[in-house]
Enzyme design. Structure first.
Site, PDB file in Angstrom:
ATOM      1  N   HIS A  97      29.904  64.954  42.573  1.00  0.00           N
ATOM      2  CA  HIS A  97      29.367  64.999  41.197  1.00  0.00           C
ATOM      3  C   HIS A  97      29.116  66.468  40.825  1.00  0.00           C
ATOM      4  CE1 HIS A  97      27.503  63.641  37.601  1.00  0.00           C
ATOM      5  NE2 HIS A  97      26.319  63.270  38.053  1.00  0.00           N
ATOM      6  N   HIS A 156      38.598  62.007  38.239  1.00  0.00           N
ATOM      7  CA  HIS A 156      37.405  61.463  37.574  1.00  0.00           C
ATOM      8  C   HIS A 156      37.382  59.948  37.690  1.00  0.00           C
ATOM      9  CE1 HIS A 156      34.285  60.809  34.528  1.00  0.00           C
ATOM     10  NE2 HIS A 156      33.932  62.043  34.820  1.00  0.00           N
ATOM     11  N   ASP A 216      34.060  70.575  35.972  1.00  0.00           N
ATOM     12  CA  ASP A 216      33.672  71.555  36.984  1.00  0.00           C
ATOM     13  C   ASP A 216      34.804  72.516  37.362  1.00  0.00           C
ATOM     14  OD1 ASP A 216      31.086  70.433  37.233  1.00  0.00           O
ATOM     15  OD2 ASP A 216      31.952  68.781  38.366  1.00  0.00           O
ATOM     16  N   ARG A 254      21.911  68.734  31.751  1.00  0.00           N
ATOM     17  CA  ARG A 254      21.934  67.272  31.883  1.00  0.00           C
ATOM     18  C   ARG A 254      20.560  66.650  31.546  1.00  0.00           C
ATOM     19  NH1 ARG A 254      25.756  63.744  33.890  1.00  0.00           N
ATOM     20  NH2 ARG A 254      27.019  65.106  32.593  1.00  0.00           N
ATOM     21  N   SER A 293      24.170  60.953  38.073  1.00  0.00           N
ATOM     22  CA  SER A 293      22.876  61.559  37.707  1.00  0.00           C
ATOM     23  C   SER A 293      22.197  60.757  36.606  1.00  0.00           C
ATOM     24  CB  SER A 293      23.053  63.022  37.289  1.00  0.00           C
ATOM     25  OG  SER A 293      24.033  63.159  36.279  1.00  0.00           O
ATOM     26  N   ARG A 307      35.710  68.771  28.127  1.00  0.00           N
ATOM     27  CA  ARG A 307      34.725  69.812  28.497  1.00  0.00           C
ATOM     28  C   ARG A 307      35.438  70.949  29.233  1.00  0.00           C
ATOM     29  NH1 ARG A 307      30.714  66.084  31.823  1.00  0.00           N
ATOM     30  NH2 ARG A 307      32.754  65.602  32.739  1.00  0.00           N
ATOM     31  N   ARG A 310      17.795  45.684  38.197  1.00  0.00           N
ATOM     32  CA  ARG A 310      17.826  45.007  39.497  1.00  0.00           C
ATOM     33  C   ARG A 310      19.097  44.165  39.597  1.00  0.00           C
ATOM     34  NH1 ARG A 310      18.564  42.735  44.071  1.00  0.00           N
ATOM     35  NH2 ARG A 310      16.737  42.325  45.378  1.00  0.00           N
TER      36      ARG A 310
HETATM   37  N1  CMX Z   1      41.668  65.466  45.465  1.00  0.00           N
HETATM   38  C1  CMX Z   1      42.171  64.673  46.440  1.00  0.00           C
HETATM   39  N2  CMX Z   1      42.086  63.338  46.449  1.00  0.00           N
HETATM   40  C2  CMX Z   1      41.500  62.758  45.380  1.00  0.00           C
HETATM   41  C3  CMX Z   1      40.995  63.508  44.302  1.00  0.00           C
HETATM   42  C4  CMX Z   1      41.073  64.927  44.386  1.00  0.00           C
HETATM   43  N3  CMX Z   1      40.560  65.714  43.449  1.00  0.00           N
HETATM   44  N4  CMX Z   1      40.469  62.670  43.392  1.00  0.00           N
HETATM   45  C5  CMX Z   1      40.646  61.418  43.884  1.00  0.00           C
HETATM   46  N5  CMX Z   1      41.254  61.479  45.093  1.00  0.00           N
HETATM   47  C6  CMX Z   1      41.531  60.375  46.009  1.00  0.00           C
HETATM   48  C7  CMX Z   1      40.243  59.669  46.374  1.00  0.00           C
HETATM   49  O1  CMX Z   1      39.544  60.397  47.383  1.00  0.00           O
HETATM   50  C8  CMX Z   1      40.746  58.318  46.817  1.00  0.00           C
HETATM   51  O2  CMX Z   1      41.315  58.471  48.097  1.00  0.00           O
HETATM   52  P1  CMX Z   1      41.166  57.295  49.219  1.00  0.00           P
HETATM   53  O3  CMX Z   1      41.791  56.092  48.581  1.00  0.00           O
HETATM   54  O4  CMX Z   1      41.910  57.845  50.363  1.00  0.00           O
HETATM   55  O5  CMX Z   1      39.699  57.136  49.462  1.00  0.00           O
HETATM   56  C9  CMX Z   1      41.893  58.079  45.826  1.00  0.00           C
HETATM   57  O6  CMX Z   1      42.294  59.384  45.354  1.00  0.00           O
HETATM   58  C10 CMX Z   1      41.510  57.216  44.645  1.00  0.00           C
HETATM   59  O7  CMX Z   1      40.402  57.795  44.006  1.00  0.00           O
HETATM   60  P2  CMX Z   1      40.204  57.637  42.419  1.00  0.00           P
HETATM   61  O8  CMX Z   1      40.052  56.183  42.142  1.00  0.00           O
HETATM   62  O9  CMX Z   1      41.264  58.378  41.702  1.00  0.00           O
HETATM   63  O10 CMX Z   1      38.852  58.430  42.159  1.00  0.00           O
HETATM   64  P3  CMX Z   1      37.337  57.905  42.264  1.00  0.00           P
HETATM   65  O11 CMX Z   1      36.957  57.246  40.994  1.00  0.00           O
HETATM   66  O12 CMX Z   1      37.133  57.127  43.515  1.00  0.00           O
HETATM   67  O13 CMX Z   1      36.549  59.282  42.460  1.00  0.00           O
HETATM   68  C11 CMX Z   1      35.984  61.520  42.008  1.00  0.00           C
HETATM   69  C12 CMX Z   1      36.343  60.166  41.408  1.00  0.00           C
HETATM   70  C13 CMX Z   1      35.520  62.458  40.921  1.00  0.00           C
HETATM   71  C14 CMX Z   1      34.823  61.342  43.014  1.00  0.00           C
HETATM   72  C15 CMX Z   1      37.241  62.095  42.736  1.00  0.00           C
HETATM   73  O14 CMX Z   1      38.266  62.295  41.802  1.00  0.00           O
HETATM   74  C16 CMX Z   1      36.966  63.367  43.486  1.00  0.00           C
HETATM   75  O15 CMX Z   1      36.519  63.310  44.645  1.00  0.00           O
HETATM   76  N6  CMX Z   1      37.191  64.578  42.843  1.00  0.00           N
HETATM   77  C17 CMX Z   1      36.870  65.842  43.454  1.00  0.00           C
HETATM   78  C18 CMX Z   1      35.391  66.121  43.336  1.00  0.00           C
HETATM   79  C19 CMX Z   1      35.017  66.452  41.894  1.00  0.00           C
HETATM   80  O16 CMX Z   1      35.647  67.254  41.236  1.00  0.00           O
HETATM   81  N7  CMX Z   1      33.921  65.859  41.427  1.00  0.00           N
HETATM   82  C20 CMX Z   1      33.369  66.168  40.101  1.00  0.00           C
HETATM   83  C21 CMX Z   1      33.514  65.045  39.073  1.00  0.00           C
HETATM   84  C22 CMX Z   1      32.890  65.433  37.760  1.00  0.00           C
HETATM   85  C23 CMX Z   1      31.380  65.481  37.866  1.00  0.00           C
HETATM   86  O17 CMX Z   1      30.775  64.428  38.118  1.00  0.00           O
HETATM   87  O18 CMX Z   1      30.788  66.555  37.716  1.00  0.00           O
END
Ligand code: CMX
Length: 438
Positions: A271, A318, A373, A399, A241, A327, A419
């Site tokens: 997010h 994360h 969250d 935010r 965001s 948080r 860019r």
């Molecule tokens: N549950 C299951 N699998 C997860 C996971 C979770 N909560 N968090 C990460 N993973 C998985 C990823 O999907 C990825 O799998 P693949 O290799 O099969 O694609 C692997 O673990 C590695 O991911 P990572 O490097 O640990 O995490 P990223 O930096 O790529 O992604 C995030 C971060 C937040 C998108 C991810 O942890 C996630 O999807 N969490 C659940 C959604 C969530 O809570 N989002 C809110 C974040 C806070 C916010 O912005 O408000």
């Protein structure tokens, strides 16, 4: 000139000069390398942006202008009798780098009350939408609909010097933040309470008045709102965001257009929408298990089932953090103090015990800990705000403070159009062929 604007101008003029000489002397210094994994992997960790209002440490979590959340809870001014910080004080801090006095925070409160009038056409635009339109869609549309009031757009069209860009950006930021609780509460009441709207009380502080307009006039809920609006405000610049606001703003789109960009990114389930997904997932789990009080074993089975279906566990993980999110901890402390008997809070605490070892066991999740969250929904449900499709709007209202404070800084420091360079996989293969030593 108003006192906040004057202080901002003084600080910004000084930093602009400092940055200019810093770049003159050290502009060619290398601050990091980029690997192919980062190029394909969402640019994790690539240093490519300056964000003055906050900085995130993977272990320690967020610091706003150098202050952690527990420090802010102590140092920021409070609204009458409330123990939680006033978000108005955080805005002052993010904009100036200084903790405001009580008087200064109350000045921001009054300013925002004075600037909070929402144009009539915005309500008409909202009323034209189907009430089941997702609240984040309504929020984004409402923000764009107010763009006709942008000082920046008007002054740019009239022909303004680059050196003045920060001034109407500050005015737009103040007006927009002031109006958001009214807009957001309007969306809530039309979506879930048959448009029985509640008039603002301009004598209240920003967070208290938002709670009042939502229809939850409970002192503890008002305290929660002040805490919630403070801790969700900013998380350095690389999150989706904030980065969206920064990118759109770099084209000299005004605050309204830029904020709407950020809100559209916040609306994604990886997010900000994760706050709705968490409670939706918990409610579904309780329904499937047929109990309000599941055991740890039952929760573990449900977590494994979710993972087996190829889904993520919302509220966990994360891109930067590698510890429980402070948080999350701040909300857990609030729940411990105000809501320790809430059944849904107890479930969230049990989930917190169960999920991290399971995610750790997968061997690929870099951060098995809860993020912001994971807890917020349980607090909101406990006060009667159970319409979870609305939750991301609350996040968005908060935010706005961080990203718009930073937009003022970006304008004042004269940041250019963003860019970065993209490449094709064909280019990558050719580059590897030429540069890989066998
Ligand atoms: N549950 C299951 N699998 C997860 C996971 C979770 N909560 N968090 C990460 N993973 C998985 C990823 O999907 C990825 O799998 P693949 O290799 O099969 O694609 C692997 O673990 C590695 O991911 P990572 O490097 O640990 O995490 P990223 O930096 O790529 O992604 C995030 C971060 C937040 C998108 C991810 O942890 C996630 O999807 N969490 C659940 C959604 C969530 O809570 N989002 C809110 C974040 C806070 C916010 O912005 O408000």
């Amino acid at each position: 000139m108003d006192p906040l604007k004057q202080k901002f101008q003084e600080k910004a003029t000084a930093l602009r000069t400092e940055v200019k000489s810093l770049l003159k002397e050290h502009g060619a210094t290398v601050v990091g390398d980029v690997t192919l994994k980062q190029v394909y992997g969402g640019m994790r960790g690539v240093k490519s942006m300056v964000w003055e209002t906050s900085q995130l440490d993977a272990q320690e979590g967020i610091r706003f202008r150098g202050y952690s959340i527990p420090e802010l809870k102590k140092l920021l001014p409070k609204a009458n009798g409330c123990k939680e910080p006033m978000p108005e004080g955080l805005f002052w801090l993010m904009l100036t780098g200084e903790i405001p006095t009580q008087e200064q925070a109350e000045w921001v409160s009054k300013q925002w009350a004075e600037r909070s009038e929402v144009p009539e056409h915005t309500f008409k635009v909202l009323d034209a939408l189907s009430p089941d339109t997702h609240p984040m869609t309504q929020f984004s549309i409402a923000i764009v609909s107010m763009q006709s009031d942008s000082n920046f757009a008007r002054r740019y069209a009239e022909g303004m010097s680059k050196l003045d860009y920060w001034d109407p950006t500050y005015e737009d930021a103040m007006n927009l933040i002031a109006r958001l609780p009214r807009v957001a509460a309007y969306i809530y009441r039309r979506s879930y309470h048959k448009s029985a709207h509640i008039a603002p009380d301009k004598n209240m502080d920003w967070g208290g008045n938002y709670a009042h307009m939502l229809g939850i006039d409970n002192a503890d809920f008002k305290s929660l709102m002040r805490l919630y609006l403070t801790i969700h405000a900013d998380h350095e610049g690389g999150n989706a965001s904030a980065h969206s606001v920064h990118l759109t703003g770099s084209t000299l789109s005004d605050s309204y257009m830029s904020l709407a960009s950020g809100m559209n990114s916040l609306a994604g389930p990886l997010h900000g929408l994760a706050n709705q997904e968490v409670i939706k997932w918990v409610f579904k789990m309780l329904e499937v298990l047929g109990t309000e009080d599941p055991s740890k074993e039952q929760i573990a089975d449900y977590v494994n089932k979710t993972l087996a279906e190829g889904k993520v566990i919302p509220g966990y993980g994360h891109a930067v953090l590698r510890q429980p999110d402070p948080r999350f901890i701040a909300q857990k402390c609030f729940a411990g103090e105000y809501l320790a008997d809430s059944q849904i809070v107890k479930v969230i605490w049990k989930v917190f015990e169960v999920v991290p070892p399971i995610l750790q066991g997968l061997g690929k999740v870099k951060n098995p800990w809860p993020n912001v969250d994971a807890h917020s929904g349980a607090l909101l449900v406990s006060y009667g705000l159970s319409e979870y499709s609305y939750y991301t709007v609350l996040f968005g209202v908060s935010r706005a403070m961080g990203v718009l404070a930073q937009l003022c800084w970006s304008r004042a420091l004269g940041f250019p159009l963003e860019r970065p360079k993209s490449v094709t996989t064909k280019w990558v293969k050719e580059y590897l062929a030429e540069n890989t030593v066998i």
